[in-house]
Write a protein that holds these residues in place. Structure first.
Motif, mmCIF file in Angstrom:
data_model
loop_
_atom_site.group_PDB
_atom_site.id
_atom_site.type_symbol
_atom_site.label_atom_id
_atom_site.label_comp_id
_atom_site.label_asym_id
_atom_site.label_seq_id
_atom_site.Cartn_x
_atom_site.Cartn_y
_atom_site.Cartn_z
ATOM 1 N N PRO A 1 0.828 -1.114 0.012
ATOM 2 C CA PRO A 1 -0.076 -0.090 0.060
ATOM 3 C C PRO A 1 0.840 1.090 0.072
ATOM 4 O O PRO A 1 1.949 1.385 0.589
ATOM 5 N N ALA A 2 0.338 2.290 -0.755
ATOM 6 C CA ALA A 2 1.187 3.543 -0.731
ATOM 7 C C ALA A 2 0.998 4.245 0.687
ATOM 8 O O ALA A 2 1.911 4.784 1.010
ATOM 9 N N SER A 3 -0.055 3.876 1.480
ATOM 10 C CA SER A 3 -0.203 4.567 2.773
ATOM 11 C C SER A 3 -1.087 3.577 3.363
ATOM 12 O O SER A 3 -1.915 2.830 2.917
ATOM 13 N N VAL A 4 -0.918 3.510 4.835
ATOM 14 C CA VAL A 4 -1.728 2.686 5.922
ATOM 15 C C VAL A 4 -2.168 3.677 6.937
ATOM 16 O O VAL A 4 -1.379 4.297 7.810
ATOM 17 N N ALA A 5 -3.628 3.469 7.444
ATOM 18 C CA ALA A 5 -3.888 4.330 8.787
ATOM 19 C C ALA A 5 -4.297 3.039 9.483
ATOM 20 O O ALA A 5 -4.587 1.994 9.206
ATOM 21 N N ILE A 6 -3.873 3.402 10.727
ATOM 22 C CA ILE A 6 -4.489 2.494 11.939
ATOM 23 C C ILE A 6 -5.262 3.080 12.747
ATOM 24 O O ILE A 6 -5.040 3.838 13.384
ATOM 25 N N ILE A 7 -6.321 2.651 12.715
ATOM 26 C CA ILE A 7 -7.558 3.204 13.375
ATOM 27 C C ILE A 7 -7.463 2.472 14.906
ATOM 28 O O ILE A 7 -7.910 1.089 14.660
ATOM 29 N N GLY A 8 -7.455 3.464 15.902
ATOM 30 C CA GLY A 8 -7.363 2.676 17.239
ATOM 31 C C GLY A 8 -5.862 2.563 17.314
ATOM 32 O O GLY A 8 -5.646 1.402 18.006
ATOM 33 N N ALA A 9 -5.156 3.382 16.890
ATOM 34 C CA ALA A 9 -3.573 3.327 17.057
ATOM 35 C C ALA A 9 -3.161 3.454 18.588
ATOM 36 O O ALA A 9 -3.971 4.021 19.249
ATOM 37 N N SER A 10 -2.263 2.720 18.830
ATOM 38 C CA SER A 10 -1.916 2.523 20.340
ATOM 39 C C SER A 10 -0.300 3.152 20.283
ATOM 40 O O SER A 10 0.545 2.597 19.575
ATOM 41 N N SER A 11 -0.170 3.586 21.613
ATOM 42 C CA SER A 11 1.269 3.863 21.944
ATOM 43 C C SER A 11 2.072 2.773 22.372
ATOM 44 O O SER A 11 3.178 2.835 22.578
ATOM 45 N N ASP A 12 1.218 1.727 22.631
ATOM 46 C CA ASP A 12 1.988 0.572 23.555
ATOM 47 C C ASP A 12 2.114 -0.535 22.446
ATOM 48 O O ASP A 12 1.458 -0.762 21.688
ATOM 49 N N PRO A 13 3.461 -0.595 22.067
ATOM 50 C CA PRO A 13 3.766 -1.370 20.852
ATOM 51 C C PRO A 13 3.491 -2.825 20.955
ATOM 52 O O PRO A 13 3.686 -3.709 20.054
ATOM 53 N N GLU A 14 2.874 -3.302 22.135
ATOM 54 C CA GLU A 14 2.539 -4.721 22.335
ATOM 55 C C GLU A 14 0.937 -4.904 22.174
ATOM 56 O O GLU A 14 0.487 -5.924 22.218
ATOM 57 N N THR B 1 7.489 -10.727 16.672
ATOM 58 C CA THR B 1 8.435 -10.211 17.868
ATOM 59 C C THR B 1 9.361 -11.612 17.944
ATOM 60 O O THR B 1 10.483 -11.497 18.397
ATOM 61 N N GLU B 2 8.792 -12.690 18.138
ATOM 62 C CA GLU B 2 9.664 -13.963 18.847
ATOM 63 C C GLU B 2 10.587 -14.474 17.677
ATOM 64 O O GLU B 2 11.522 -14.955 18.270
ATOM 65 N N GLN B 3 10.208 -14.416 16.511
ATOM 66 C CA GLN B 3 11.090 -14.938 15.721
ATOM 67 C C GLN B 3 11.257 -13.799 14.679
ATOM 68 O O GLN B 3 10.352 -13.388 13.702
ATOM 69 N N GLN B 4 12.426 -13.567 14.408
ATOM 70 C CA GLN B 4 12.788 -12.130 13.385
ATOM 71 C C GLN B 4 12.506 -12.583 11.939
ATOM 72 O O GLN B 4 12.788 -13.432 11.533
ATOM 73 N N PRO B 5 11.623 -11.638 11.443
ATOM 74 C CA PRO B 5 11.219 -11.884 9.905
ATOM 75 C C PRO B 5 12.486 -11.731 8.974
ATOM 76 O O PRO B 5 13.462 -11.303 9.295
ATOM 77 N N GLU B 6 12.179 -12.651 8.008
ATOM 78 C CA GLU B 6 13.135 -12.576 6.784
ATOM 79 C C GLU B 6 12.530 -12.868 5.663
ATOM 80 O O GLU B 6 11.831 -13.937 5.505
ATOM 81 N N ALA C 1 2.619 -17.978 21.823
ATOM 82 C CA ALA C 1 2.790 -17.272 22.967
ATOM 83 C C ALA C 1 3.954 -16.296 22.955
ATOM 84 O O ALA C 1 4.683 -16.464 21.848
ATOM 85 N N GLY C 2 4.266 -15.461 24.058
ATOM 86 C CA GLY C 2 5.641 -14.917 23.868
ATOM 87 C C GLY C 2 5.386 -13.438 24.499
ATOM 88 O O GLY C 2 4.777 -13.343 25.562
ATOM 89 N N ARG C 3 5.994 -12.365 23.938
ATOM 90 C CA ARG C 3 5.869 -10.990 24.601
ATOM 91 C C ARG C 3 4.388 -10.805 24.859
ATOM 92 O O ARG C 3 3.786 -10.916 23.750
#
Lengths: 699, 699
Positions: free
Chosen positions: A10-23, A152-157, B392-394
């Motif tokens: 996508p050229a742009s993404v909106a996150i509706i209900g965006a949170s400051s908590d990255p978890e 988070t648990e397994q680094q993407p590649e 499971a995880g973080r």
């Protein structure tokens, strides 16, 4: 890539209900987009904040600087609905709805909300993923519109595997297992309730990506058949294997049905037939889904299924041969040249038969694999190798073994799998890019899947895998033919049926027998209302001409006594088959026409031995299906019985399949049991005869 | 511990062919003895050295300060033989011969050397392990008389598992897998050619060790049955599970045989029956051998087989239920009380049926496992739990989940297995002592093995597992009974046979039918030389009284024409069974009497459906075996057929088993096909009838 491209880049993404908590659900996509190098614009939407995770936040969709191409909806309930409606109105191309509490709960409110969102989307052409979706992840572009914990648990590649799942967990599990094995994943999509875009639709999109070389699917149901057919066509054309896992094998939602075919052609059985026809391998567990991934990703196509087994332990040789037998794989028969070369390479006391035990001499002669494997590669009759090293370590030149195996694989082009239980030793081979399993049974099982799947794909490539046409049989009422009509119908569609004459009075019996050429006959009362003719005394087998009048009179009396419509009395030639088979078909509301063939007789439901086929199929397909029956062990002739004409059975099955494809013939269910199998090359041609027929048509 | 104690805790050990190189065969035992805390005296023997690995070395056996209790022979060929002979002469109690190049090569020299060593040992009562033995390892005493590479690769630790194997590799592999899983191993014995002490004899010794709680066996053949019976008796008395792996399942060394039973009661089938009878689980791969080890080592005995499945993923719930169905395990039906308690514990939208999906709410409510599991423990109908955590995880409180699962297992006493694909998450549970597998199918399969094996052990505990008596049937020649004699023999041993009269001339036919009470009969030519009576026209079914004379005349003529001994003509009652079964037996040179029961008819070999039993066995054993037949699906009555008398069949099988145990009856092979199964509670009692009999006796 076509209709769903904007979800992947996508050229742009909106996150509706965006949170400051990255978890949090509304926070993770923002973090993942940043971590995975997404280059487009990211617009957090949250009326309570002006900044979220370092990005400017906006109070509403309407406040965004541009209309986002894709919106993630991480708010719930009525608010989610309102946001989706507004997205549609603004011209957003696609929404990923993560909130749950919709159709999956089964309650009215949730279903109504889903309808409302769908209606709004339909008005402007917006596409919806979810609700109840874990989200979409595209690692080639960094467009990770997902809250999966596993990223988070397994680094993407980025890599050559695509995972598409309706379930979030069954997207994360294969992703995690692949990444733990060091395999790159390009797509990891979990679609949820599939109210608009289906998992199969995404599968069709991603399998067309030229970088994708393996597609793993988890489907909660097999319903979007047209998309799956498209997946199959694209995958087969590109040579990309597709492995699908679907739960619920054990509890088929099997409805009471009027015919054997109805009872035996279960939903799960039809799913098996559908996937096989389309060259898609059906996995049976989460481990199965990924077990052969490394093999699939090799740049080659296997040419056969004959194994060579090599080990430094005789016990592992035997156990691997057992595993091969269990999977139905044959061991290669080595040529004399190969055996002579092995004799020169191996210690004097070693055997030169397959499996090949290089013996404990490996400890003192590190060259053995390097000598033996090329000989097997040159044999010409070896299609794949299993190398088992149950014991190694100090004193063994494991590096040299690994070099030898890797070189053999590269030069021979043959698939090689290893069975190495010691994890430290296994690592040496894995580091050379060799496919390693912990034990011989796993190694052989994965190899069997890989080889069989390629054979399945090769067979599927010759088939027309078209989307289904609409069919009037879906909604209409049914009408049963009587047996005489049923036999005539069979003959008309090309399924050889027993010759018969329908008589209306005892006086016609002798003439009928004369018309059939004399001899003993079968006499049956004929009524479309009769379902258990034998139990009612409406079947008499082996009647002689002089008794026929009397028997016909009794049949007429029995029909009257039982209050069944008298539609005549069937006088039929007596046909005794060498074996009794079964042939049937039904129209499935999801899958369309299904043909069943199997062992016949009175115990077909208690002791089922059947195979399903989805028309159109070829005579070879039917012969292959016959070959998979337990019954096939006796069909070639045992204990003095002559071989029967399997080609005639296959031809009849193909004819029935063609008839099932013709909506004008309107067959809803059809049962032939028994279908008499007659001697190959005998007097009666074609050498099969339906001697009973239950035909239910739509009207 | 009794007769082989000195191998496990010798006062002194000599190493003949001792090496200064701790990686050589003659060097490793010296290193391992030192590293593992062996407290006895170690005497390296090597004429070239005065010191080896820090120990004083001796030029010869005769130069040792004392006669060693045990000697390791690490020299080869004729020298090995000379050393073994000298050991015997000096009064050494036991030799471990590591050298290969003896009987396993099949050559005459090797066999002759073996005989020479055996003869020397027999003269003084010395015991021999090997030759071609990797050696014995006892980690409780440090008596590591072995050169296994694995003791270098995986640090030994004393524990509750004993591994005994004929193969070196198949001793090392389970040792390594157990140690990788952190499980302690007390014994790791690899015995080799077994010319004197057998692997089974060691197994019987170590399973009596009060610290041993699991015995794993790899056997190349099942021959030392008396030791295996002793293993089983001790293990069952102590509650120690025994898991055995034996290769060669797929290529049974199946000899041409005169009877169906001979062809169907294959060596591998008999091995299965023998192990099952003795409560020993047969593993099918190296992985299977160790897969359930952690479960076995728990201090409890499972009480049933009904599973509860709990997961935070609905998909895993479904897949685990599929896996349970595949393994034949039932899901527990939860009580209303349980369901009410689950309803209180779970989110509103979660289902309270088994499998129990605690849903993704686990992320926000970490108490869910702690609430749900105790409710299942209180249900009373749950025998074991499968807990699946695919993701499971973080963000997840995995420590709390682990505490909750561990506490539940401890307080409920129920077996619990987990399916956790993420290795980092799995570690958290493993650290709490919980049994964890990578996927739901592996978890359920191991649990099924554990539960089924305990049921097998419970059944075996009630059996007399005695060593076999010598039997004159082993060596003697055979003689076939004719059918009339065979039927009479069956009746005498308690297998109901069809009533018949043997006539010598056509004139006797009518009187014979009168004696049988009239009606249609079966007439058969009788000759102990006739093997394919039907094909020769020597069987006529359904003969009417008026035709009987004529048919008997024809039979006599046919016997004469075929040159077969005329032993009369059988006139037998016509018995039509509801189903045709088969009952047979043979005397196996290794296993002794074997009884077979199964589906009958003409296709018993092409489409086998049989079960084997080793007498003595109970009626319940026979009924259980009948229940495992595919045929059993129709025996209770389907499609209007009445239920048949399974008890009568079981009684006949038990009677045949008893007869097979009687050496005076001297039955070598016996075939009843068909055995007619008659209606339960019908006119004919007992409601089974043998209508044919092939009996071959020893003479």
């Amino acid at each position: 890539m076509s209709g769903l491209r904007f979800f992947h880049d996508p050229a742009s993404v909106a996150i509706i209900g965006a949170s400051s908590d990255p978890e949090k659900i509304g926070g993770r996509p923002i973090r993942y987009l940043a971590e995975n190098g997404y280059a487009g614009a990211v617009y957090p939407v949250n009326p309570q904040r002006t900044e979220i995770q370092g990005l400017e936040a906006y109070p509403s969709l309407d406040a965004l600087p541009t209309v986002p191409e894709v919106a993630i909806v991480a708010v719930s309930g009525a608010n989610a609905v309102a946001q989706v409606v507004r997205c549609a109105e603004l011209g957003v191309k696609g929404c990923v709805i993560m909130a749950s509490g919709f159709g999956e709960t089964g309650d009215e409110q949730g279903l109504a909300w889903q309808r409302e969102m769908l209606d709004a989307a339909a008005r402007t052409g917006m596409r919806i993923v979810g609700p109840n979706s874990q989200g979409l992840a595209t690692f080639s572009t960094g467009a990770v519109l997902s809250f999966s914990t596993l990223f988070t648990e397994q680094q993407p590649e980025d890599g050559a595997v695509a995972v598409v799942s309706q379930s979030g967990a069954l997207c994360s599990v294969p992703y995690g297992l692949l990444r733990e094995a060091g395999i790159g994943v390009r797509y990891a999509h979990a679609t949820g309730n599939d109210i608009d875009v289906t998992a199969a639709e995404f599968a069709a999109e991603v399998v067309a990506d030229p970088e994708v070389r393996l597609l793993l699917l988890y489907l909660e149901d097999i319903s979007d058949l047209d998309s799956l057919a498209e997946v199959a066509r694209t995958a087969l054309a590109r040579g990309v294997p597709v492995v699908a896992l679907k739960g619920g094998r054990s509890e088929a939602g099997q409805k009471a049905a009027a015919s054997h075919t109805g009872a035996l052609a279960t939903e799960e059985g039809v799913v098996d037939a559908f996937l096989a026809k389309h060259g898609i391998w059906r996995a049976r567990s989460t481990r199965d889904l990924v077990a052969a991934a490394e093999l699939y990703l090799r740049p080659r196509t296997p040419q056969g299924e004959r194994l060579a087994i090599v080990s430094n332990s005789g016990a592992i040789c035997v156990l691997a041969a057992d595993a091969a037998a269990e999977e139905g794989l044959a061991l290669a028969e080595l040529t004399d040249t190969t055996r002579a070369a092995l004799e020169a390479a191996l210690p004097a006391f070693a055997s030169v038969e397959n499996p090949i035990d290089v013996t404990a001499a490996l400890l003192t002669d590190s060259s053995l694999f390097g000598k033996v494997l090329p000989v097997l590669g040159d044999d010409g009759g070896v299609d794949a190798c299993v190398v088992g090293i149950p014991v190694a370590g100090r004193g063994y030149d494991v590096d040299r073994f690994a070099d030898d195996v890797a070189r053999f694989e590269a030069t021979s082009g043959l698939p090689v799998v290893m069975a190495v239980p010691q994890s430290a030793i296994a690592r040496v081979f894995r580091d050379r890019g060799i496919v390693v399993f912990a034990d011989e049974s796993e190694a052989v099982r994965a190899l069997a899947q890989y080889l069989r799947h390629h054979a399945l794909m090769a067979a599927a490539r010759s088939r027309a895998l078209a989307p289904r046409a609409a069919d009037r049989r879906l909604a209409e009422a049914r009408t049963a033919l009587n047996e005489s009509e049923g036999l005539e119908f069979l003959a008309r569609i090309g399924v050889p049926a027993v010759e018969h004459v329908l008589v209306r009075s005892p006086a016609e019996a002798r003439a009928a027998i004369d018309r059939l050429g004399g001899g003993r006959v079968v006499i049956k009362g004929c009524s479309s209302e009769a379902t258990h003719k034998s139990e009612l005394g409406l079947v008499r087998v082996g009647v002689q001409a002089e008794d026929a009048e009397q028997v016909v009179a009794e049949m007429i009396a029995t029909l009257a006594r039982e209050g069944l419509a008298d539609e005549g009395v069937i006088v039929a030639r007596l046909v005794k088959g060498v074996h009794e088979a079964m042939l049937g078909a039904r129209f499935d509301p999801v899958f369309g026409p299904v043909v069943l063939l199997g062992a016949g007789g009175i115990h077909v439901e208690a002791l089922p031995d059947v195979q399903l086929l989805l028309p159109p199929f070829s005579e070879q397909d039917a012969l292959d299906a016959i070959g998979r029956l337990r019954l096939s062990a006796v069909l070639a002739g045992v204990r003095g019985a002559p071989p029967v004409d399997l080609g005639a059975w296959a031809t009849a099955a193909v004819a029935l399949g063609e008839a099932m494809l013709d909506p004008d013939l309107a067959v809803h269910e059809l049962d032939v049991n028994p279908l008499m199998l007659l001697p190959l090359g005998g007097d009666v041609q074609p050498a099969v005869r339906a001697v009973d027929a239950v035909v239910v048509r739509s009207r």
